[in-house]
Design a protein around this motif. Structure first.
Motif, PDB file in Angstrom:
ATOM      1  N   ILE A 137       7.397 -16.408 -26.162  1.00 45.68           N
ATOM      2  CA  ILE A 137       6.683 -15.218 -25.605  1.00 45.68           C
ATOM      3  C   ILE A 137       7.263 -13.934 -25.808  1.00 45.68           C
ATOM      4  O   ILE A 137       8.343 -13.591 -25.218  1.00 45.68           O
ATOM      5  CB  ILE A 137       6.449 -15.587 -24.066  1.00 45.68           C
ATOM      6  N   MET A 138       6.552 -12.957 -26.438  1.00 44.92           N
ATOM      7  CA  MET A 138       6.730 -11.873 -26.745  1.00 44.92           C
ATOM      8  C   MET A 138       6.003 -10.735 -26.050  1.00 44.92           C
ATOM      9  O   MET A 138       4.946 -10.841 -26.412  1.00 44.92           O
ATOM     10  CB  MET A 138       7.052 -11.242 -28.022  1.00 44.92           C
ATOM     11  N   ILE A 139       6.495  -9.726 -25.108  1.00 45.64           N
ATOM     12  CA  ILE A 139       5.592  -8.866 -24.635  1.00 45.64           C
ATOM     13  C   ILE A 139       6.500  -7.729 -24.716  1.00 45.64           C
ATOM     14  O   ILE A 139       7.454  -7.157 -24.472  1.00 45.64           O
ATOM     15  CB  ILE A 139       5.681  -8.843 -22.859  1.00 45.64           C
ATOM     16  N   ASN A 140       5.462  -6.767 -25.639  1.00 47.38           N
ATOM     17  CA  ASN A 140       5.986  -5.302 -25.946  1.00 47.38           C
ATOM     18  C   ASN A 140       7.232  -5.273 -26.399  1.00 47.38           C
ATOM     19  O   ASN A 140       8.319  -4.690 -26.234  1.00 47.38           O
ATOM     20  CB  ASN A 140       5.908  -4.255 -24.726  1.00 47.38           C
ATOM     21  N   GLY A 141       7.691  -6.485 -27.496  1.00 48.97           N
ATOM     22  CA  GLY A 141       8.875  -6.344 -28.086  1.00 48.97           C
ATOM     23  C   GLY A 141      10.043  -7.090 -27.650  1.00 48.97           C
ATOM     24  O   GLY A 141      11.299  -7.123 -28.090  1.00 48.97           O
ATOM     25  N   ILE A 142       9.641  -7.523 -26.132  1.00 48.47           N
ATOM     26  CA  ILE A 142      10.640  -8.171 -25.355  1.00 48.47           C
ATOM     27  C   ILE A 142      10.591  -9.698 -25.416  1.00 48.47           C
ATOM     28  O   ILE A 142       9.465 -10.092 -25.344  1.00 48.47           O
ATOM     29  CB  ILE A 142      10.697  -7.697 -23.813  1.00 48.47           C
ATOM     30  N   ASP A 143      11.557 -10.397 -25.911  1.00 50.86           N
ATOM     31  CA  ASP A 143      11.793 -11.959 -25.654  1.00 50.86           C
ATOM     32  C   ASP A 143      11.676 -12.479 -24.201  1.00 50.86           C
ATOM     33  O   ASP A 143      12.688 -12.561 -23.475  1.00 50.86           O
ATOM     34  CB  ASP A 143      12.741 -12.497 -26.567  1.00 50.86           C
TER      35      ASP A 143
END
Length: 228
Positions: free
Chosen positions: A59-65
């Motif tokens: 899951i990636m959110i705004n470039g964050i793993d």
């Protein structure tokens, strides 16, 4: 912006909430997440917010793993996400203004920032004139407007709306949707879980249908049809 890749989630009691789902939500999209009760919508929201961990997948959110976040990093990550709930969750002993300001205080905003941002977001949701009132003095729709103001006051990149119109009459619900659409036009990505068929059909946004832990339909400008 939001990317689920082959994500599965099985709870400790053995319940398979999600089964190998994949989707991507781009920056600035407005997406309805629909499906019957226990279909998996709430689990998706909890995974986005890092309230639950995926059993498999990424899951990636705004470039964050998100899957690799350390415990101490989670509070900072959550500051990038605003959340609006069905039951408002306002602090009853604080005024409208204080409820919204509190969201800035807990992230360490300066007094100057608070004095600037709080009136701005209250104006955006049409409640500047009720800043000194308490939640019990407001209607349900007004309380939800306060909740929205609180959710966006820190300029989140993503706004999660979990059944935000569930306790409201149809006219008030559409007023809330107008506010959310305005927020979306300003660039905030919105993911809204809902059972409100009339709203989904009227707004014609992207619709992701979840049933029994799987995505059964992902349609641009979709409707609520075929959801039990």
């Amino acid at each position: 912006m939001i990317q689920f890749e082959n994500v599965s989630k099985t709870y400790d009691n053995g319940f398979p909430a999600l089964n190998d789902i994949s989707f991507t939500i781009e920056k600035g999209e407005f997406v309805f997440l629909v499906g019957s009760s226990a279909a998996g919508k709430s689990t998706i929201i909890k995974l986005i917010m890092k309230e639950e961990d995926a059993t498999e997948g990424s899951i990636m959110i705004n470039g964050i793993d998100v899957c690799d976040l350390r415990r101490r990093e989670i509070p900072y990550f959550r500051r990038t996400i605003g959340v609006v709930f069905q039951d408002y969750r306002l602090l009853p002993n604080k005024t409208v203004q204080e409820n919204v300001a509190y969201a800035m205080e807990i992230v360490g905003a300066s007094g100057k920032e608070i004095r600037k941002n709080v009136p701005n977001v209250l104006s955006m949701v049409g409640l500047a004139h009720k800043a000194k009132m308490y939640p019990k003095q407001l209607s349900g729709g007004e309380q939800q407007r306060v909740a929205i103001a609180r959710a966006i006051v820190n300029n989140p990149v993503v706004l999660i709306a979990d059944e935000p119109t569930g306790n409201l009459d149809p006219e008030t619900a559409m007023e809330i949707m107008d506010i959310l659409e305005d927020i979306n036009r300003r660039g905030t990505t919105i993911v809204m879980a809902t059972h409100a068929e009339n709203i989904v059909n009227k707004m014609q946004k992207r619709v992701i249908v979840v049933e029994k832990g799987s995505i059964t339909r992902d349609e641009e400008k979709g409707g609520y049809a075929n959801v039990d």
